[in-house]
Design a protein around this motif. Structure first.
Motif, PDB file in Angstrom:
ATOM      1  N   LEU A  99     -16.918 -27.327 -23.972  1.00 26.31           N
ATOM      2  CA  LEU A  99     -17.545 -26.215 -23.259  1.00 26.31           C
ATOM      3  C   LEU A  99     -17.544 -24.905 -24.062  1.00 26.31           C
ATOM      4  O   LEU A  99     -17.953 -23.870 -23.542  1.00 26.31           O
ATOM      5  N   LEU A 152     -23.933 -23.392 -20.697  1.00 29.46           N
ATOM      6  CA  LEU A 152     -23.328 -24.416 -19.848  1.00 29.46           C
ATOM      7  C   LEU A 152     -22.771 -23.846 -18.551  1.00 29.46           C
ATOM      8  O   LEU A 152     -22.237 -24.592 -17.729  1.00 29.46           O
ATOM      9  N   PHE A 153     -22.903 -22.532 -18.360  1.00 32.57           N
ATOM     10  CA  PHE A 153     -22.305 -21.878 -17.198  1.00 32.57           C
ATOM     11  C   PHE A 153     -23.344 -21.030 -16.472  1.00 32.57           C
ATOM     12  O   PHE A 153     -24.280 -20.494 -17.080  1.00 32.57           O
ATOM     13  N   PRO A 182     -19.625 -23.997 -14.077  1.00 36.19           N
ATOM     14  CA  PRO A 182     -20.598 -24.751 -14.856  1.00 36.19           C
ATOM     15  C   PRO A 182     -21.933 -24.876 -14.110  1.00 36.19           C
ATOM     16  O   PRO A 182     -21.975 -24.889 -12.879  1.00 36.19           O
ATOM     17  N   GLY A 233     -23.571 -28.049 -17.749  1.00 35.34           N
ATOM     18  CA  GLY A 233     -22.122 -27.989 -17.943  1.00 35.34           C
ATOM     19  C   GLY A 233     -21.412 -29.145 -17.267  1.00 35.34           C
ATOM     20  O   GLY A 233     -20.474 -29.750 -17.831  1.00 35.34           O
ATOM     21  N   TYR A 234     -21.840 -29.468 -16.045  1.00 33.44           N
ATOM     22  CA  TYR A 234     -21.233 -30.600 -15.347  1.00 33.44           C
ATOM     23  C   TYR A 234     -21.530 -31.919 -16.064  1.00 33.44           C
ATOM     24  O   TYR A 234     -20.716 -32.850 -16.042  1.00 33.44           O
TER      25      TYR A 234
END
Length: 583
Positions: free
Chosen positions: A547, A558-559, A565, A569-570
């Motif tokens: 991350l 990614l956030f 996230p 991100g997930y």
């Protein structure tokens, strides 16, 4: 004359307008059960009795009459009102020679703030045909403007005919359903019923409920706690977390104490045929004047000898989960009773403290003075979701279908995906791909801290089933208020609590996710956490490399906000966890 009539009419209109400013609600008229402290809510329904109607022909008349007194019952509700009113009627006299009206017939209001801290509310009260309590000038510290959770304890030694709670029309008032958590069940005497507390909240059973946050069913009956078969049969109907048998004060002296051994063994046998819940046998706590009266001292000692004999017989038989609380552990001081027998508020607190220590020991609920190690509730953002409601949903889902995998955490877990379904889901595709074909329970709660997770574990979210795997990801919300040492100590306590309740599950501890502006602290914290957990047997999971960029800063793509996230991100998180999933 006309002018006089006009004035009277104006005064009446003004009076009616003032009355209309308060809206009144009857807790018994809701579409769900609201009276906590009863074991038979479905049967008892619209009364404030403690035993179901069918018990009337089963137990002795004096005991039945006492069961209609509302000792240990309470009503919980949310409100942001600056003034709360309670009005009700009772069937019996307001007071007794050794106990004031506020304890016999009064109510008692406590508040729980957004961070789970308890606050007591002072009232103005009047005892008449209708008893009234008015709580004025109530103030709030919550940011969300939706007030606090309130808990109203009902009279200890009187029967409530009807009761209403009122707030200003512009204020909110919503009742909480009774928790489905298993209760601590107390069978005892007048001392358990509440004599001689100055107000309901100071009865030791209610103090224990407040100190442990466990539901408590008070089956204390003044002068009538005598280890009778009929009562044990009723107790056996209750799916209890713990049974407390505290009847020695009604069986002192040579003759009465002869009943103790056989009745204790018979009663435990009745319970054990229906339940494997722990049973706590309690000695007579003694009389506070026993040093000046040898006869008084002898009367309770013979009772305790017989109870000890029964306990040792049960131990010898190998009956599981039998515990014992001694007079010395209760430790009443010489100033702890009104007339040497019934505890005053000091005595009630001493009783409650000894019980709380023993209950925590039996239920393996450790805590200490650190905030991260002191289990508590929270209600920080009720606009997003109701914390209590989600907790109850999880208890219900776990009973309906045991989860194979459990995900414990805060909003990062809560708003990922899965059941119970959250108001929003930010990574549903990644969740479905990762957990396809598996029964997964989402125990993520937005804005939770370590101490909130500890509360939820102690209150049933890991009970009654055997998971294959548990993921724990918590601590980021503690960073701005706790030191690394405090957070790690709290996490170690959470790990022990999980492993005690789910010893067969593979436990994976996910380090705190990197967050914008705190990357260095989080990296240092996670390194220390991994070292501290090395001997725990849990698997440590480091998601930081997946991350962050090469320079250690979070990958903002990614956030959604530098902390939570997004879908991408997930997907990264799911990819890292995939290899750890137990097949």
């Amino acid at each position: 004359m006309k002018k006089h009539s006009f004035i009277i009419l104006a005064m009446l209109a003004c009076s009616m307008a003032l009355q209309a400013q308060t809206k009144w609600e009857n807790p018994l008229k809701q579409s769900f059960a609201t009276i906590a402290g009863r074991a038979w809510n479905e049967e008892i329904k619209e009364t404030y009795d403690r035993l179901p109607q069918r018990a009337k022909d089963k137990v002795r008349t004096p005991l039945w009459n006492l069961s209609r007194e509302s000792a240990g019952l309470s009503v919980s509700f949310y409100s942001n009102a600056p003034e709360i009113k309670v009005r009700y009627t009772v069937r019996g006299g307001f007071s007794m020679p050794h106990m004031p009206s506020t304890g016999v017939s009064g109510v008692d209001l406590y508040a729980i703030d957004s961070d789970g801290r308890q606050r007591w509310c002072g009232a103005q009260y009047a005892f008449g045909d209708t008893v009234t309590y008015t709580y004025r000038k109530l103030s709030y510290e919550s940011r969300h403007g939706q007030g606090y959770e309130y808990r109203l304890f009902l009279p200890l030694y009187n029967s409530v005919s009807w009761l209403e709670i009122g707030v200003p029309t512009e204020s909110s008032l919503s009742f909480l359903p009774v928790s489905s958590e298993k209760p601590v069940v107390v069978y005892g005497t007048s001392i358990a019923q509440g004599a001689c507390a100055s107000r309901p909240g100071m009865a030791w059973t209610n103090i224990v409920s407040r100190q442990t946050a466990h539901p408590v069913v008070n089956l204390g009956f003044s002068g009538n706690g005598k280890l009778e078969t009929e009562l044990f049969q009723l107790l056996a109907e209750i799916d209890a977390k713990l049974y407390i048998i505290d009847c020695m004060p009604n069986l002192p002296g040579e003759e009465a104490s002869k009943l103790i051994y056989d009745r204790t063994l018979q009663g435990v046998d009745i319970l054990r045929k229906q339940s494997q819940a722990p049973i706590l046998l309690v000695e007579h706590a003694g009389y506070t004047n026993d040093l000046t009266s040898k006869e008084t001292e002898t009367s309770y000692k013979v009772a305790n000898v017989e109870l000890r004999r029964a306990y040792e017989a049960l131990q010898k038989k190998g009956v599981p989960q039998i515990y014992y609380l001694t007079k010395e552990e209760i430790g009443l001081s010489i100033d702890a009773a009104v007339e040497g027998v019934h505890p005053n508020d000091l005595g009630m607190q001493q009783y409650a403290d000894s019980y709380t220590r023993k209950i925590k020991e039996i239920l393996h609920e450790k805590s200490n003075s650190l905030s991260t190690c002191s289990p508590c509730k929270q209600r920080r953002e009720p606009d997003m979701y109701e914390w209590n409601k989600r907790h109850e949903q999880i208890l219900k889902l776990n009973k309906e279908q045991a989860p194979e995998i459990v995900m414990i955490g805060n909003s990062i877990t809560h708003y990922w995906a899965g059941e119970p379904v959250a108001p929003k889901q930010s990574g549903a595709k990644a969740w479905e791909k990762l957990f396809k074909g598996k029964v997964v329970r989402n125990l993520g709660f937005g804005w939770d801290r370590v101490e909130n997770v500890l509360w939820r574990i102690y209150h049933g979210e890991l009970d009654g089933y055997q998971a294959k795997q548990i993921f724990l990801m918590i601590g980021t919300n503690n960073l701005e208020m706790n030191s690394d040492e405090e957070i790690i100590e709290g996490l170690q306590q959470v790990v022990k609590a999980i492993q005690y309740r789910q010893p067969q599950a593979k436990l994976c501890i996910v380090g705190i996710l990197p967050r914008k502006g705190m990357e260095k602290r989080v990296a240092t914290f996670n390194q220390r956490l991994q070292q501290q957990l090395a001997a725990s047997g849990a698997t440590y999971v480091n998601l930081t490399p997946a991350l962050t960029n090469k320079n250690g800063a979070i990958d903002l793509s990614l956030f959604s906000d530098g902390l939570h996230p997004n879908e991408k991100g997930y997907e990264r998180i799911a990819k890292e966890l995939k290899e750890l999933i137990v097949i």
